[in-house]
Every structure is written in C-alpha cells, then in structure tokens.
Scaffold this active site. Structure first.
Site: not given
Length: 289
Positions: A129, A131, A162, A167, A199
C-alpha cells in the site's frame, strides 16, 4: 574545606560515570516480565533516553512483502518497538517511533499482529500500500499506547478505538528515517474518525528541531508553523478519496485540541495499553511479545 570540596567533586564524578553506564535490562521480550513492563509504564531511567539503547535491523528489500525493520536491545535480542521502547521520558517529553519519514508515500506501520511487532509496509489484497501522495511530516507512533476498540469515547461521538497505538505527526524540519526514535513534546491533537473508528493524531515536535523551544501549545503551532494544523487535518481528511472512499471526519469541533487534551489522550491510551499487557482486556490477534 578544600579537602571536602575535592571529595564532593570525586563523588559527583563517580555518580555521573555510574549513570552513564546504566542501561535497560538486557533481557529478551519473553523474559521481560509484565511486572517490569508495568514498572516502566510510569517512570523511565534517563539512560533509557539514549538512542543507542535500541538498534534496528532490516530483513528483506524495501518495498517488498518480506521487508521488516526489527528493533534490537543492547545485547542484540529482538524487542518490540510498541511494547519495549519506553513512552515517558519525564517533563512532558515522550519517545516517538518513526514509521513513515516525511515526503514519502509507502504506508509503513508496526505489525501489531507479528512477534516483536516489526515495522513493515502495509498490504491490501496481497499488494503493497502507498498513499496517493507524499505525507509532508514524519509520521509514526507513541510506544506503550493503545486505542481500545471496546472503549467508546463520549467526547468524540462515542467512537471506538481503532485497535492500534496512538499516531504522531511530527512537524519538525528534519526528515527522519524509518525506525528512528525521536524525543518529542506534544502540542495538540486531532480526533480523526476513520470509518467510525477513533484514530487520534498527536501533533508534536522533535526536541532537536530549531523551533522546538518556540512552540508549546496549539496556538504556538499556528503562530510559528502557520497553516500546518489545517494542512494536517485536510491531508488526513482527504487521503482516501482518490481510492473512491469518503473523506474522514473529525470530532472536537473539527479543530485541533490543546496540548493538555493531547496529554489526556496519551494518559488514557497508555493506561489502556497497560490493561492490554495485563490481559485485563482481550488481545485478539495482537502480539504482546
């Protein structure tokens, strides 16, 4: 009095030398007891701040399915960046583990379901993956935190956690490397809601940034990094749109909350991590090693 001063100086020299020799316990994750981990939850020796306490080891080639970045303790044993790197450094400073360096697009993250939780590139349907565009800040996680998926946050529309560490978006000028451990101070937080899950995004700055002393709260960010808070919110709001998904939402009035609120989030998620490590809540497929 001269002799007393000499003896005092000698004692101080000896103590300083002793402190420099202190290291975290040389143990593997399997022998590092839960009781020891809980003890480190609230206090960390200054020696634990040294970057040399942890090293990284790459396995496989970058941008392949086999690529992993493992963390090693001073004896060369594998440890978990999520569980074994201390969170608290004292005086409002925390360890931040870089997963995605600024101006890159590979979606790197701690593999929470693998032993020793190495950093790897995320996948979807067997493909790596990325962005749709580069992220403009160093991005990663706060160790020893966990967003509990069974906990409904009443201040953010009752959204559930989550199931990941918290983060961090680090706004300093320097581009870090995957696996770097930076000392940061939180400045603000955004309550992102991603497909119904909460999140958190802690906005922080590395202490080695030239402007670190100028920013201490959310208003300082707008003053010295004008437009940055809006840019971060918009980036995380829109990054899934090119894949045909809806924009992410934000709680707390769609604005970045204060440093005090960020510290509250860190405290809550650190406590949730502690319950996870004590098996007080189900771990599911998460690796606690």
């Amino acid at each position: 009095m001269a002799m007393a001063a000499t003896l005092s100086s000698a004692r101080l020299t000896a103590v300083s030398a002793s402190l420099r020799r202190i290291r975290l316990p040389r143990t593997s994750p399997s022998s590092f007891s839960l009781r020891q981990r809980r003890r480190h939850l609230h206090f960390t020796s200054p020696s634990a701040l040294l970057k040399t306490d942890f090293k990284t080891e790459e396995v496989g080639q970058p941008e392949t399915l086999d690529h992993r970045v493992y963390f090693l303790d001073p004896s060369g044993k594998k440890v978990s960046p999520w569980h074994d790197v201390p969170l608290h450094l004292g005086d409002g400073v925390f360890n931040f583990i870089v997963e995605i360096p600024k101006e890159t697009s590979a979606k790197m993250e701690v593999a929470t379901d693998e032993a020793y939780t190495p950093i790897k590139q995320d996948t979807k349907k067997g493909k790596l993956r990325y962005y749709p565009y580069n992220i403009n800040w160093n991005y990663g996680l706060l160790p020893q935190t966990w967003e509990d998926p069974s906990f409904a946050h009443v201040e953010v529309e009752g959204a559930l956690g989550d199931n990941d560490p918290v983060d961090v978006v680090e706004i300093g000028d320097r581009k870090a490397k995957i696996g770097d451990i930076l000392k940061v101070k939180p400045l603000a937080t955004l309550a992102m809601i991603d497909e119904g899950e909460l999140d958190w995004k802690i906005i922080a700055i590395s202490l080695d940034d030239p402007r670190a002393s100028l920013v201490n709260d959310v208003n300082d960010v707008e003053k010295h990094f004008p437009g940055t808070l809006t840019a971060i919110r918009d980036w995380f709001r829109d990054y899934k749109i090119p894949d045909g998904k809806p924009a992410n939402q934000f709680g707390l009035g769609n604005k970045a909350a204060s440093k005090d609120y960020a510290l509250k989030v860190i405290k809550e998620t650190n406590e949730s991590w502690g319950k996870l490590m004590k098996r007080s809540v189900p771990s599911g497929e998460l690796s606690l090693a």
